[in-house]
Design a protein around this motif. Structure first.
Motif, short mmCIF file in Angstrom:
data_model
loop_
_atom_site.label_atom_id
_atom_site.label_comp_id
_atom_site.label_asym_id
_atom_site.label_seq_id
_atom_site.Cartn_x
_atom_site.Cartn_y
_atom_site.Cartn_z
N PHE A 200 0.74 -1.20 0.07
CA PHE A 200 0.21 0.05 0.02
C PHE A 200 0.94 1.05 -0.05
O PHE A 200 0.67 2.05 -0.85
N PHE A 201 1.81 1.22 0.93
CA PHE A 201 2.58 2.55 1.07
C PHE A 201 3.41 2.72 -0.20
O PHE A 201 3.74 3.70 -0.71
N GLN A 202 3.90 1.73 -0.93
CA GLN A 202 4.93 1.82 -1.98
C GLN A 202 4.01 2.08 -3.21
O GLN A 202 4.45 2.93 -3.90
N ILE A 203 2.82 1.88 -3.50
CA ILE A 203 1.84 2.18 -4.43
C ILE A 203 1.67 3.71 -4.15
O ILE A 203 1.72 4.36 -5.21
N VAL A 204 1.14 4.06 -3.03
CA VAL A 204 0.73 5.68 -2.94
C VAL A 204 2.15 6.41 -3.09
O VAL A 204 2.27 7.36 -3.77
N SER A 205 3.42 6.01 -2.93
CA SER A 205 4.61 6.76 -3.00
C SER A 205 4.88 6.77 -4.33
O SER A 205 5.34 7.95 -4.70
N ARG A 206 4.61 5.90 -5.13
CA ARG A 206 4.92 5.70 -6.53
C ARG A 206 4.04 6.92 -7.42
O ARG A 206 4.57 7.23 -8.31
N ILE A 207 2.91 6.94 -6.84
CA ILE A 207 1.79 7.68 -7.55
C ILE A 207 2.37 9.23 -7.27
O ILE A 207 2.31 9.90 -8.14
N LEU A 208 2.80 9.26 -6.03
CA LEU A 208 3.29 10.76 -5.68
C LEU A 208 4.77 11.23 -6.64
O LEU A 208 4.86 12.35 -6.78
#
Length: 352
Positions: A200-208
């Motif tokens: 989850f945190f990797q996906i959100v960070s990648r979007i940012l």
């Protein structure tokens, strides 16, 4: 076991308990009963209008029925996707697996914070730089007790560099504290429901760390200011000027002023007097009552005409006055005085 590991383990246990309850809860399906009832009512009304030959009313009701059916269909498709997605969800991770994700987060991100009292888990990203614009680091804060709800997390700028035209937009894809997930929405939801916190945190960070101009709240090309309404160039806050007529933002090079009232004008609100050819604003522009040409206040007569039309009217009025003037009587010839008759005149008089 170290104190930090104890904190991670307690958090993993609480997150696991919430996911078990969420997985065992019935699927919240809200069928479109109201829309379907409206469709049935409209069908009865259409039948009644058709029977009584109220053709116009029937057409209006058919349009309403079409919109109601579309709403009902959209809602059913959404429910179908929801049910289909829930059937493909992986079973939630065990407490040990969630604990492993929490340990891995500390290695993946610079800062990891657990607030047991508020049931939040937060990580800090590295500074985000998109197209040479430094947006600073962001905090991704997850409320684990809200997993299963829409957007159970926030994205907070720690060293904000907001867009010039919107102080709430601190990232092209973040408005306020809400992330525009785009195509990542389904992946985020599945990761959270399965307790795969690292994913989850990797996906959100990648979007940012990714920029998509098509879905940006504010384009990076306009990040430091707003576009000029005339030329389209980006204008910084300190160099922006507003059109006094429509309020559009302008750069210094596109500014012009009205010679009559000194108002600042954009290109759309700037006009030219057809008589004196001076630049005027829309507020000082008037149409001649005869030829309909646009002229300024100074070139418009009291009768609402431009100078040329006023001169023509004045000339016509003068000609009409001449035609109606009374005729001038010819003066009677004056007889010559006695003793002053010339020889030639006397002969002529005698012959008569």
């Amino acid at each position: 076991m170290h104190d930090n590991q104890k904190i991670l383990l307690r958090a993993a246990e609480r997150i696991s308990s919430h996911l078990i309850r969420l997985n065992g809860a019935p699927l919240p399906v809200d069928l479109p009963d109201g829309d379907w009832t409206q469709c049935q009512s409209l069908m009865r009304q259409i039948d009644l209008c058709t029977t009584r030959n109220w053709n116009y009313a029937a057409v209006v009701l058919k349009d309403r029925l079409e919109r109601a059916l579309e709403r009902c269909s959209d809602r059913l498709q959404e429910i179908s996707r929801q049910v289909s997605g829930s059937s493909r969800l992986l079973p939630p991770q065990t407490t040990r697996e969630i604990f492993g994700d929490l340990v891995a987060l500390s290695e993946e991100f610079e800062g990891v914070t657990i607030d047991a009292s508020n049931q939040t888990l937060s990580v800090t990203t590295e500074p985000i730089v998109l197209e040479e614009i430094d947006l600073g680091p962001f905090e991704i804060g997850l409320h684990w007790d809200r997993i299963g709800e829409r957007r159970p997390y926030e994205v907070i700028a720690l060293n904000p560099n907001p867009a010039g035209e919107s102080s709430e937009t601190k990232h092209p894809h973040v408005k306020g504290e809400q992330l525009c997930e785009g195509d990542g929405r389904l992946s985020i939801d599945r990761a959270l429901r399965a307790g795969r916190l690292l994913d989850f945190f990797q996906i959100v960070s990648r979007i940012l760390d990714t920029y998509n101009p098509g879905s940006a709240y504010v384009s990076l090309s306009n990040w430091s200011g707003s576009p000029c309404a005339d030329c389209g160039d980006t204008v910084c806050d300190g160099d922006q000027y507003g059109c006094d007529r429509c309020g559009d933002l302008l750069c210094r090079d596109c500014l012009s002023s009205c010679v009559r009232c000194d108002a600042l004008c954009c290109n759309s609100c700037r006009h030219y007097c057809r008589s004196c050819e001076e630049s005027i604003c829309s507020g000082c522009q008037h149409d001649c009552g005869q030829c309909q040409r646009s002229v300024c206040n100074s070139c418009l007569s009291e009768t609402g005409l431009c100078q040329e039309c006023q001169e023509e009217r004045d000339a016509e009025s003068f000609d009409e006055d001449e035609d109606h003037a009374p005729p001038v009587e010819a003066e009677a010839p004056v007889a010559p005085a006695a003793g002053n008759t010339q020889p030639g005149q006397a002969t002529a008089a005698a012959s008569i």
